[in-house]
Design an enzyme around this catalytic site. Structure first.
Site, short mmCIF file in Angstrom:
data_model
loop_
_atom_site.label_atom_id
_atom_site.label_comp_id
_atom_site.label_asym_id
_atom_site.label_seq_id
_atom_site.Cartn_x
_atom_site.Cartn_y
_atom_site.Cartn_z
N HIS A 264 0.81 -1.21 0.00
CA HIS A 264 0.00 0.00 0.00
C HIS A 264 0.86 1.27 0.00
CE1 HIS A 264 0.29 -0.46 4.50
NE2 HIS A 264 0.30 0.85 4.47
N ASP A 300 0.98 -7.87 2.69
CA ASP A 300 1.01 -6.53 2.09
C ASP A 300 2.47 -6.13 1.87
OD1 ASP A 300 0.80 -3.84 1.56
OD2 ASP A 300 -0.47 -3.37 3.27
N SER A 373 4.19 2.08 8.04
CA SER A 373 4.01 0.87 7.24
C SER A 373 5.23 0.59 6.39
CB SER A 373 2.80 1.02 6.32
OG SER A 373 1.63 0.97 7.06
#
Lengths: 458, 110
Positions: A264, A300, A373
């Site tokens: 992402h 992810d 992240s």
């Protein structure tokens, strides 16, 4: 002034005897100009996300005027002179030594000591301790992940090394960014504050210059003036900032020209991304996303191949095993992005979720924020790379975000495929991340099969 | 806490205090309080947060935002400001010794 807390009957009994309150005189109010300028740069009106520092939740009723007052006073401290008391007490000399600015490095352990709720029930709350690390620094503006409460403003923050040296004072115990509790406490370094105090006392009270001499001098046994950005645990240097168009996040260098981040953050294969490294020096290198898992994959993950090597950045050692309860650290560019270098937050490995005996998810108690992240999760003891941070937790019903519950992809899931790609250029191993088993998908969806959903009895 | 924290904990607990500010003769006007650090005991010098003084500033909180102002003298606050500092028992004080003799534990209901 009123907390709305009611002391229960037991707390009226004295938990520990205290000295009676002693009258004091305000000598001066002081602030550190460098703190104020860094604060304006990092949190000011130009900051993209709205910051709040009020000692209450964003939805609580705090008047604009009250909040404005709190904001104006945030970087201000006061020097008081306490009226003389018992002779035995007066004989005691200086209480603290002061760590020079820059002597405590990012990631170093800190101990905060303050009284939650101020003067409310001091027999219960006086000098409550909280432990954390120095998470980030911009000059005298420091951040720690030691958890502090309203009323601890002005409390001291001390170092483990040099032992007991006063590092900073709490400026704001609670920070909110975009209506989310950040879980970091804002500090002002003590050394520059005392420097202002000495200068001000000499100017305001020339006749009583001896007062300024009595302020604790910086501890000269520790190095001073070292640039904080270049210090910290060596493994933290492997964290990089990844920019992909308008999106940015964190990443970790796993080989001199290879960076792992989240899908992402860098979602499209072949996309060009800019990778910033802050340590040992500020560099930005272009790279290309060579692999990103499909949206359907629970992992992810994206892999970036750099056009040049990141010189001087150590490659972390991947862990082979995970030990629940072990001290861990997350390094990421959450909260400030490029403005302030990576933040280090500490905690423990709170859970290792396994499927068929293999770890598929790690959980920690470190504070993790948007922008972290893709950043690395390290073992604080060994410095080994444990995983890649993927998310923290949001309750979709209430909108509340929990920074201290977060999820990482174990490095053991990625390591064989990364090694294969690094050695042969073969993406086959990475592509297998798109074909995980249903139990792994269930774990990462935070759902169990319907038949196993526990029914609430409430 | 681990052994590494022993000396730091002792210093922190010796240095920690709480500071209260109120208006003279106006107990109903409320009080403001924060934490602080005892820098020296002779003379008694304490550093605390400045936020509790905002209601007492003669010219209001705008005084804190003047460019280039690093300090304000004590008389920037109104004359009715009354301050009190409270700290815990020190090792040498009678209160500290009393602490060892009297188990003052309590268990407030949650």
């Amino acid at each position: 002034a009123s907390l709305g807390l009611e002391p229960g009957a037991p707390s009226r009994a004295r938990a520990r005897p205290l000295q009676p309150p002693r009258p004091a005189q305000l000598l001066l109010l002081l602030s550190c100009p460098a703190f104020r300028s860094h604060f304006a740069r990092l949190f000011g009106a130009d900051a993209v996300d709205q910051w709040h520092f009020v000692s209450s939740a964003p939805d609580d009723a705090v008047s604009e005027e009250e909040e404005e007052d709190q904001l104006r006073a945030l970087g201000w401290f006061a020097l008081l002179r306490v009226q003389r008391g018992a002779a035995a007490e007066e004989r005691r000399g200086p209480v603290v030594t002061v760590a020079p600015l820059g002597a405590v490095v990012k990631g170093a352990p800190l101990l905060a000591c303050g009284s939650p709720f101020g003067a409310f029930c001091p027999d219960i709350f006086l000098n409550t301790l909280s432990r954390g690390v120095l998470s980030n620094a911009a000059g005298p503006l420091l951040l720690t992940d030691a958890r502090c409460l309203p009323g601890t403003e002005g409390g001291g923050v001390f170092a483990a090394r040099p032992a007991g040296a006063l590092v900073a004072l709490v400026a704001a115990p609670l920070c909110w960014k975009a209506r989310e509790w950040v879980g970091l406490t804002l500090l002002c370094a003590a050394a520059p504050l005392l420097q202002v105090a000495r200068w001000a006392l000499a100017r305001l009270h020339p006749g009583s210059a001896s007062l300024s001499v009595l302020l604790p001098p910086p501890d000269v046994s520790t190095p001073r003036g070292l640039p904080l950005r270049d210090l910290g645990p060596p493994w933290a240097a492997a964290a990089v900032l990844v920019e992909c168009g308008t999106v940015w996040g964190s990443g970790v260098v796993v080989a001199p020209r290879l960076v792992v981040t989240c899908r992402h953050v860098a979602p499209r294969e072949a996309a060009r991304v800019l990778v910033h490294s802050a340590t040992p020096k500020n560099v930005a290198i272009w790279g290309q996303v060579v692999f990103a898992t499909q949206e359907t994959s629970p992992y992810d993950i994206a892999v970036v191949s750099l056009e040049e090597e990141l010189n001087g950045v150590p490659t972390p050692v991947p862990a082979g095993h995970f030990h629940e309860g072990e001290p861990v650290s997350v390094v990421g560019f959450g909260v400030f992005g490029q403005a302030c270098g990576p933040s280090v937050t500490s905690g423990i490995l709170s859970a290792v979720v396994r499927v068929d005996g293999s770890p598929v998810m790690l959980q920690t108690t470190c504070a993790v924020h948007g922008g972290s992240s893709g950043g690395p999760l390290f073992s604080s003891g060994s410095g080994d790379l444990l995983g890649i941070v993927a998310s923290n937790t949001r309750d979709n019903n209430t909108g509340a975000t929990y920074p201290h519950l977060n999820f990482s992809i174990p490095i053991t899931v990625l390591q064989p495929a990364l090694k294969q790609y690094s050695q042969t250029g073969d993406l086959g191993g990475l592509r297998e991340l798109d074909h995980t088993t249903e139990p792994v998908r269930v774990v990462w969806r935070l759902q169990r099969p319907l038949s196993e959903v526990p029914r609430s009895k409430l | 806490m681990g052994r590494q924290w022993g000396p730091s904990m002792r210093v922190a607990e010796q240095a920690g205090c709480v500071v209260s500010a109120s208006r003279a003769g106006q107990p109903d006007a409320g009080s403001w309080s924060c934490s602080g650090v005892i820098l020296s005991r002779n003379p008694g010098l304490v550093l605390c947060h400045g936020g509790i003084f905002t209601p007492f500033l003669r010219t209001g909180s705008a005084a804190l935002t003047q460019t280039g102002t690093a300090f304000l003298p004590g008389d920037s606050c109104s004359d009715d400001l009354r301050l009190h500092v409270q700290w815990g028992p020190t090792a040498a004080s009678p209160a500290g010794r009393a602490d060892q003799e009297l188990p003052g534990l309590c268990t407030p209901q949650c």
